[in-house]
Enzyme design. Structure first.
Site, PDB file in Angstrom:
ATOM      1  N   ASP A  65       0.630  -1.214   0.027  1.00 22.45           N
ATOM      2  CA  ASP A  65       0.288  -0.019   0.096  1.00 22.45           C
ATOM      3  C   ASP A  65       0.985   1.444  -0.049  1.00 22.45           C
ATOM      4  OD1 ASP A  65      -2.600   1.675   0.448  1.00 22.45           O
ATOM      5  OD2 ASP A  65      -0.946   2.042   2.269  1.00 22.45           O
ATOM      6  N   GLU A 133      -1.844  -5.339  -3.063  1.00 28.22           N
ATOM      7  CA  GLU A 133      -1.573  -4.660  -2.331  1.00 28.22           C
ATOM      8  C   GLU A 133       0.318  -5.665  -1.647  1.00 28.22           C
ATOM      9  OE1 GLU A 133      -3.994  -1.421  -0.773  1.00 28.22           O
ATOM     10  OE2 GLU A 133      -3.355  -3.076   0.622  1.00 28.22           O
TER      11      GLU A 133
END
Lengths: 248, 248
Positions: A65, A133
């Site tokens: 992320d 992610e």
């Protein structure tokens, strides 16, 4: 290191294919497959290293992320010199929205690589984005920032980051395409059919033809989404011919 | 590019020293000073490029913030293998807190480099952190991710990121130091004096001596803060000798 590698090797059912499948998704060779195995290990596997630390993809989500946010930030910074801080922040959140990450993960069919004790059907929708992610986090550990950047450009920015769409200037690619066909006196046809196959969810596929030539295809969970996706693809294929209402 | 460079050159009062001062702060030579000039141009200068885009540090804050977050994320990921996603997120927010960024900017005296039409005294406290973020953004544009990482390690992680302090396990370095001196039968002395100089705010300096030898110095806006800072520095100078209550 060795320890984690052994644990993962003994638990991964699809050891043989895993390298090849990851290679295909990444577009480059992984150096250390171990990182990617962690990225596809669900917590239900209950794996731990010799110190008792959990081995699963959840920590990699945090890392991925962060990398995604910084790559998108630098892209937007350079791409939109007129956008102020608030604008850049807003645009970034649109790109890295949960919904969008889930779509990206789904397109790459990441869920097929997960090692888990829970059946696929029981995962919520967010698993797709979480895996996406985690995969970025694994790329960072394996190959560093440059490769993360490369992957994000290929998989996120080039196909999906269109500033004008994000700004809401292009509402619908379908209407844009129809308008253009009418203006250019071309015939068009959206051929939509049920394409659920072995999926849990119902899926639709669409073939978009212009002047009887198939110009793009798409698949999605609703007819409308599939049509919009196919229109967008056609739009980019024809982009020199069709101009957007707000383009210069 | 040339255009922006010319505008900045004509507006920067301290052109001659700027390169040297930036070099000193960075610890490496800037390639393209222009980026750093933008990082120290306040919006009150009202500069614009030939397309009418504002030239000031606000967009660079966005970029620097993203780079800082990702460098800290990767540090924490590797440093704390036992920390889960929630833990890593919490630790990162402590490190990149507004208060901490302001401190970092203040220590580097970044405000002295700002070109502005507003007098320094009228800036709020956040300008220090904003300039620190903008500086990181400029480093990214000038030298790429690796140099950002290097700078953040030198200026943030090595001097300030102590996981146990962040976790709140170490409440006060002063009490830790006093305890150790008492146990080891060493004398200690905190010599605090007013050191406001030309600053707007009152400042205090402290010299911490152990067995009559000055072991560390610090300066802050309160006596307590200056003592704590000096204690922390002494702690790290003596770290092989003093052990933290929770260390293994």
């Amino acid at each position: 290191m060795k320890n984690i590698r052994n644990i993962l090797n003994s638990r991964f059912k699809r050891n043989g294919n895993f390298f090849m499948e990851i290679h295909k998704i990444l577009g480059f060779k992984p150096k250390e497959v171990k990182f990617y195995k962690v990225a596809f290990t669900h917590r239900s596997m209950n794996l731990k290293d010799s110190k008792g630390n959990a081995i699963n993809y959840e920590r990699l989500e945090f890392l991925g992320d962060a990398m995604l946010s910084s790559v998108i930030a630098s892209h937007l910074y350079l791409e939109v010199p007129s956008g102020d801080e608030g604008y850049l922040t807003k645009m970034r959140s649109k790109i890295v929205s949960r919904e969008h990450l889930n779509e990206l993960g789904k397109e790459l069919k990441l869920i097929n690589l997960v090692e888990s004790k829970i059946p696929q059907g029981q995962f919520g929708d967010n698993i797709h984005g979480n895996l996406f992610e985690a995969l970025i986090g694994a790329i960072f550990l394996d190959r560093g920032y440059k490769y993360c950047e490369k992957f994000i450009y290929t998989r996120v920015i080039i196909p999906y980051v269109d500033i004008e769409t994000l700004e809401g200037k292009v509402i619908s690619y379908k209407s844009l395409l129809i308008e253009w066909c009418q203006k250019e006196k071309k015939t068009f046809n959206y051929n939509v059919y049920d394409d659920t196959g072995n999926d849990q969810l119902r899926h639709f596929s669409v073939k978009l033809s212009i002047n009887d030539k198939v110009i793009s295809k798409a698949r999605a969970t609703s007819k409308k989404k599939a049509e919009e996706k196919a229109s967008k693809r056609a739009f980019f294929a024809l982009q020199n011919k069709i101009s957007k209402p707000n383009s210069v």
